[in-house]
Design an enzyme around this catalytic site. Structure first.
Site: not given
Length: 601
Positions: A392-393, A396, A399
């Site tokens: 998940h991190e 980020h 991105h």
């Protein structure tokens, strides 16, 4: 890290901590950059009254403005990361405080910038931004000019600016009440003969306790305390809603919702489609609670039964390095460049991996224009969920990595509306990978139960919150004052709608609506629900598609702030103005529920 003893920060090996030298080589270099902020802010303030003096004057001002805020981002990020590594580090705390003060002072000195820029005649500004030397600033200026109709006169803007501090009174007071004053009144709960403190932090632990009597006592004790302060809490939230409505009306928006969505150019239909589509798909959600009631062996399902795990954590060990390799394999549909970059970062300086005394709990990604897109974890090799957190991190951070490398500083930062897409996309690919690899029934059941709970919490629960916010603001806009009885009535109606007939509520279950901090940042939570909807749709599109679909997704990651979020997601291949992505996410939830039902029988 298997030891039960939590080490000091100084005892953590350097390889397990993030490498902050991509921001500054030393604290001394940081001090020089901090001192530079005031000088740069004065350089920008020298342009006050001169922005409309011609293209060359404006361009020089924009370059000075960019230099200032790029340095502020760097200074803030370094100090903040040092502080989160050890909240008790006095030096780091002092650095963070000085960085914050310098940033605030710079903001005050340059507060004229946006309003003065927006006052430049359209005939001039539109001609100037077409010049090649304005290309790094064109989108920033275009987005600012879109706000022009809602920017007031200089005198009126000054009045609103002077009012801004008092405007946050409701939020600040609620935070103090919830985290300090009320937090000291919850008392203790007896667990296995030990009196354990009940606080905002420990609340989740009690709700996940397998002993139902512990959950019941903690729940009733917790909400009894909130109920005894209901009028104060209701007044605070009413004040926050009234402030939202006041600002919307002062700036000429149609409503508070319009004011919240306008900046990101998100149509109201996106918000309302989300609520309407979730309402039309209550069936699988009701089935989930029916399964929960059966699996827990309960005659009646209570609100304090919704967080206890349906399946106990599977006894498995996944080292940090093994988790990185799982991410590499699971995310392979995104190609070798993506996985090599991410995994090199996870192993080589992006991540602060393990818990230490004083370290901030949880996890986050802190991507900036300069330096690594840093990740804070508190990784535990006994918890498979931590593999999902890493992915998940990592989503980020990747991105941020692509955004910073494909955009100038003034347009690289993407919105919260887009942020949860890249992270949840990665979680979905990890889930797909692990569920295919699951060779034991208990692991399969665990993964399905965890995924169902995650989607429900992000999609259904956040939509319920979003609907509550909308109803409250619309009541005030219609001339109805918000009182504790009315707020509780509205929230109880939503609880009954979303949880369905299987759930038996306590008389004060509706106090939940008066304890959610996110409500003080109006119309924010819906972005979690739209984010997971877009992510699930794109994960399906990329994994079932080919090179074209993958390239579309990368074009989204590279967009940064160059487009409005709806447009950016359309580039990726998903149209959030349509109910289709939300419906597809709800269909996926339904399929998971059906399979979970079979595995738990």
């Amino acid at each position: 890290m298997n030891s039960s003893a939590i080490p000091e920060r100084k005892d953590i090996p350097q390889k397990d901590k993030w490498d902050l030298t991509t921001l500054f080589k030393s604290d001394g270099d940081w001090e020089k950059a901090l001192a530079q902020i005031e000088e740069d802010a004065k350089a920008v303030s020298a342009f006050e009254g001169k922005l409309s003096g011609g293209a060359e004057s404006l361009l020089a001002a924009l370059k000075a403005y960019q230099k200032l805020w790029q340095n502020i981002e760097l200074v803030d990020n370094y100090a903040s990361l040092l502080k989160t590594g050890d909240e008790g580090d006095e030096k780091a705390g002092d650095m963070e405080g000085r960085a914050s003060m310098a940033s605030a002072k710079a903001a005050a000195l340059t507060s004229f910038f946006d309003s003065e820029l927006s006052a430049i005649p359209d005939s001039d500004i539109q001609k100037w931004i077409e010049r090649e030397d304005f290309k790094d600033y064109k989108i920033y200026i275009q987005k600012l000019l879109r706000q022009k109709e809602h920017i007031l006169s200089q005198k009126e803007e000054r009045i609103l600016a002077l009012q801004s501090e008092s405007a946050s009174t409701a939020e600040n007071t609620f935070s103090l009440a919830e985290n300090v004053d009320l937090n000291n009144l919850f008392g203790t709960i007896n667990v296995d003969g030990k009196e354990l403190p009940l606080t905002q932090t420990t609340w989740t632990t009690f709700m996940e306790n397998p002993d139902r009597s512990v959950r019941e006592k903690a729940y009733k004790q917790f909400y009894k305390n909130f109920e005894s302060h209901q009028n104060i809490l209701a007044s605070l939230y009413a004040g926050s809603v009234n402030q939202d409505v006041f600002i919307a009306r002062a700036r000429g928006y149609k409503s508070a919702l319009d004011a919240a969505l306008f900046g990101n150019k998100v149509p109201e239909s996106v918000y309302r489609n989300l609520i309407n589509t979730v309402h039309k798909n209550f069936g699988p959600l009701r089935k989930y609670y029916s399964i929960r009631k059966r699996a827990l062996g309960l005659k009646e399902l209570r609100h304090y039964d919704v967080y206890v795990p349906l399946v106990k954590n599977v006894d498995t060990r996944t080292s940090y390095e093994q988790a990185v390799e799982i991410c590499r394999e699971a995310l392979s549909p995104l190609g070798k460049e993506y996985t090599d970059t991410l995994c090199s970062g996870l192993l080589g300086g992006w991540v602060d991996r393990y818990e230490n005394k004083g370290k901030r709990s949880g996890a986050f990604s802190s991507g900036a224009y300069t330096g690594y897109p840093y990740i804070l974890l508190n990784y535990k090799d006994s918890i498979i969920r931590d593999v999902f957190t890493m992915a998940h991190e990592g989503g980020h951070s990747m991105h941020s990595w692509y955004s910073a490398r494909n955009n100038p500083f003034m347009q690289y930062n993407y919105t919260i509306f887009e942020a949860e897409v890249a992270s949840t996309f990665n979680e979905e690919l990890v889930f797909q990978y692990l569920i295919k690899k699951a060779d034991k029934p208990e692991m399969r059941s665990y993964l399905l139960a965890m995924r169902a709970a995650d989607i429900m919490a992000t999609l259904h629960r956040q939509t319920m919150f979003a609907e509550y916010e909308l109803k409250c603001h619309e009541l005030v806009e219609a001339g109805t004052p918000l009182t504790a009885p009315l707020l509780r009535k509205v929230y109880r109606g939503l609880l009954e709608d979303y949880f369905g007939p299987e759930m038996v509520f306590e008389s004060n279950s509706d106090m939940e609506g008066l304890r959610i901090p996110h409500f003080y940042s109006a119309f924010y939570v819906y972005k979690y629900a739209t984010g997971i909807s877009a992510a699930l749709a794109l994960a399906d599109r990329v994994t079932k598609g080919g090179e074209a679909e993958r390239n579309d997704y990368f074009n989204f990651l590279k967009s940064g702030g160059s487009r409005y979020p709806i447009e950016s997601l359309k580039v990726a291949g998903v149209d959030m103005e349509s109910p289709a992505p939300v419906q597809a996410a709800l269909d996926k939830f339904s399929a998971i529920i059906d399979e979970l039902d079979k595995t738990l029988k």
